[in-house]
Every structure is written in C-alpha cells, then in structure tokens.
Design a protein around this motif. Structure first.
Motif, PDB file in Angstrom:
ATOM      1  N   THR A   1      12.678  -1.154   2.864  1.00 46.41           N
ATOM      2  CA  THR A   1      13.437  -0.348   3.723  1.00 46.41           C
ATOM      3  C   THR A   1      12.120   1.408   2.854  1.00 46.41           C
ATOM      4  N   PRO A   2      11.636   2.675   3.353  1.00 43.48           N
ATOM      5  CA  PRO A   2      12.417   3.589   3.104  1.00 43.48           C
ATOM      6  C   PRO A   2      12.676   4.195   2.531  1.00 43.48           C
ATOM      7  N   ASP A   3      13.388   4.015   1.681  1.00 45.55           N
ATOM      8  CA  ASP A   3      14.294   4.725   0.845  1.00 45.55           C
ATOM      9  C   ASP A   3      14.441   4.353  -0.264  1.00 45.55           C
ATOM     10  N   CYS A   4      12.767   3.293  -1.112  1.00 47.03           N
ATOM     11  CA  CYS A   4      12.301   3.090  -2.063  1.00 47.03           C
ATOM     12  C   CYS A   4      11.065   3.795  -1.901  1.00 47.03           C
ATOM     13  N   HIS A   5      10.996   4.473  -2.738  1.00 44.90           N
ATOM     14  CA  HIS A   5       9.668   5.456  -2.664  1.00 44.90           C
ATOM     15  C   HIS A   5       8.707   4.718  -3.643  1.00 44.90           C
ATOM     16  N   SER A   6       8.526   3.313  -4.571  1.00 42.79           N
ATOM     17  CA  SER A   6       7.551   2.814  -5.192  1.00 42.79           C
ATOM     18  C   SER A   6       6.535   1.228  -4.152  1.00 42.79           C
ATOM     19  N   ARG A   7       5.454   1.191  -5.195  1.00 42.10           N
ATOM     20  CA  ARG A   7       4.452   0.469  -4.422  1.00 42.10           C
ATOM     21  C   ARG A   7       5.935  -0.950  -4.099  1.00 42.10           C
ATOM     22  N   GLU A   8       6.126  -0.115  -5.361  1.00 43.08           N
ATOM     23  CA  GLU A   8       6.471  -2.271  -5.972  1.00 43.08           C
ATOM     24  C   GLU A   8       7.595  -2.740  -6.051  1.00 43.08           C
ATOM     25  N   TYR A   9       8.328  -3.823  -6.808  1.00 41.71           N
ATOM     26  CA  TYR A   9      10.181  -4.297  -7.066  1.00 41.71           C
ATOM     27  C   TYR A   9       9.130  -4.674  -8.600  1.00 41.71           C
ATOM     28  N   VAL A  10      10.114  -4.175  -9.732  1.00 43.46           N
ATOM     29  CA  VAL A  10       9.817  -4.761 -10.897  1.00 43.46           C
ATOM     30  C   VAL A  10      10.939  -5.813 -11.604  1.00 43.46           C
ATOM     31  N   SER A  11      11.452  -6.117 -10.661  1.00 40.50           N
ATOM     32  CA  SER A  11      12.708  -7.156 -10.697  1.00 40.50           C
ATOM     33  C   SER A  11      13.868  -7.338  -9.921  1.00 40.50           C
ATOM     34  N   LEU A  12      14.337  -8.983  -9.619  1.00 40.72           N
ATOM     35  CA  LEU A  12      14.957  -8.941  -8.246  1.00 40.72           C
ATOM     36  C   LEU A  12      15.660 -10.488  -8.926  1.00 40.72           C
ATOM     37  N   CYS A  13      17.613  -9.873  -8.770  1.00 39.07           N
ATOM     38  CA  CYS A  13      18.106 -11.073  -8.639  1.00 39.07           C
ATOM     39  C   CYS A  13      20.001 -11.652  -7.962  1.00 39.07           C
ATOM     40  N   PHE A  14      19.212 -12.356  -7.105  1.00 36.43           N
ATOM     41  CA  PHE A  14      20.852 -12.787  -6.566  1.00 36.43           C
ATOM     42  C   PHE A  14      21.823 -12.953  -6.804  1.00 36.43           C
ATOM     43  N   SER A  15      22.701 -12.771  -6.600  1.00 39.13           N
ATOM     44  CA  SER A  15      24.437 -12.361  -6.735  1.00 39.13           C
ATOM     45  C   SER A  15      24.278 -14.276  -7.088  1.00 39.13           C
ATOM     46  N   PRO A  16      25.500 -13.993  -8.066  1.00 40.71           N
ATOM     47  CA  PRO A  16      25.872 -15.223  -8.272  1.00 40.71           C
ATOM     48  C   PRO A  16      26.731 -16.413  -6.601  1.00 40.71           C
ATOM     49  N   ASP A  17      26.549 -15.791  -5.722  1.00 41.92           N
ATOM     50  CA  ASP A  17      27.614 -16.339  -4.956  1.00 41.92           C
ATOM     51  C   ASP A  17      26.221 -16.138  -3.611  1.00 41.92           C
ATOM     52  N   ASN A  18      24.996 -16.144  -4.119  1.00 44.62           N
ATOM     53  CA  ASN A  18      23.824 -16.167  -3.183  1.00 44.62           C
ATOM     54  C   ASN A  18      23.629 -15.803  -2.081  1.00 44.62           C
TER      55      ASN A  18
ATOM     56  N   THR B   1       0.817  -0.936   0.546  1.00 43.01           N
ATOM     57  CA  THR B   1      -0.190   0.403  -0.086  1.00 43.01           C
ATOM     58  C   THR B   1       1.142   1.225   0.169  1.00 43.01           C
ATOM     59  N   GLU B   2       2.457   1.331   0.725  1.00 40.89           N
ATOM     60  CA  GLU B   2       2.670   2.354   1.030  1.00 40.89           C
ATOM     61  C   GLU B   2       4.025   1.947   0.125  1.00 40.89           C
ATOM     62  N   ARG B   3       5.237   0.944   0.501  1.00 37.73           N
ATOM     63  CA  ARG B   3       5.867   0.415  -0.334  1.00 37.73           C
ATOM     64  C   ARG B   3       6.538  -1.095  -0.682  1.00 37.73           C
ATOM     65  N   GLY B   4       6.764  -1.532  -1.793  1.00 36.18           N
ATOM     66  CA  GLY B   4       7.174  -2.579  -2.209  1.00 36.18           C
ATOM     67  C   GLY B   4       7.475  -3.912  -1.097  1.00 36.18           C
ATOM     68  N   ILE B   5       7.506  -5.562  -0.913  1.00 31.42           N
ATOM     69  CA  ILE B   5       7.600  -5.994   0.416  1.00 31.42           C
ATOM     70  C   ILE B   5       8.544  -6.709  -0.311  1.00 31.42           C
TER      71      ILE B   5
END
Length: 147
Positions: A50-67, A29-33
C-alpha cells in the motif's frame, strides 16, 4: 528487492494459527511487500502493498486468531500499523504509531480477543482496539502505575 549478492531481503515471517498460510515480508526499493503462501500447495495466494505505508520494510507480521486478518508493522519513518483483510488484499485500518524516537519491533493480536492489538519496541508498549468500519485503530490509554 535484491540485497547484497542478488538475494531477496526478507524482513519478517509469520505462520497463521491454523498453520495453513505463511506471510513473508520483503524490503522494497520504495515500499515493503508482503507475500502470502498456502503451505499445503506452496502457491502464492496474495501480495500486499500500500502507498499508505512509507517504509521500505515491514518489521513484524501477525495473523489474527481466526486467520482472516494480517496485522503488519511498518518500519520507520512512519511506523504504519496496518490491519489487512488479507484474502481481499484490503487494508482495513491504518495507524501511524507514535514511537517517541524508539524503533517499533513487534505487533500482535490478543489470542483471546482479536479486537485488541499490541505494539512493542524499545521503551514502548502500546495497545490498540480494532473497531469494525473505523479507518484507524483506536489507541487505548494505559497507566504504568496502579491507583
């Protein structure tokens, strides 16, 4: 957040390279989780927000090669690119991506060099360098034309 018909709105999913963890982003409702689950036990490991992201959603996620890290790309209006040390629920670097009015749709770590990340979208291809101890990801200048 519940969407139409009371359903959770999942915006993106990522599986870690070792196939041990899955990250799932939900529109808020206020930010993505972001919730990270252990695939073997089916238990929730971490919840990231985090309150540092002002979007209600995340559009992409990616783990680093070392997880160990999770790169997340927030949606508009600020398109916050965040590199998380997800095991400690800690954002290491946060950068606002300049999208020139075009939506950003994907972020990824370089498989052979996890200090390099890429962000793409409509008419957008940007590279960033992950510097240990830095607050922001450092933009890498590129040229579309060879010399």
């Amino acid at each position: 957040m519940n969407g139409p018909n009371g359903r959770t709105e999942i915006t993106c999913i990522a599986l870690s390279p070792n196939k041990r963890y899955v990250a799932m982003a939900e529109r808020g409702t206020e930010r993505g989780i972001i919730t990270i689950f252990d695939v073997r036990t089916l238990k929730k490991r971490k919840t990231l927000s985090t309150p540092d992201c002002h979007s209600r959603e995340y559009v992409s996620l990616c783990f680093s090669p070392d997880n160990k890290n999770l790169l997340t790309q927030g949606g508009g209006p600020d398109y916050a690119l965040i590199n998380w040390l997800w095991g400690k629920s800690k954002p290491l670097q946060i950068t606002r991506v300049e999208s020139q009015g075009n939506p950003i749709t994907k972020c990824s770590f370089c498989p052979s060099d996890p200090s390099m990340v890429c962000v793409t979208g409509r008419s957008t291809l940007l590279y960033y360098h992950v510097e240990q101890g830095a607050v922001n990801l450092k933009a890498i200048e590129t040229s579309m034309y060879g010399k």
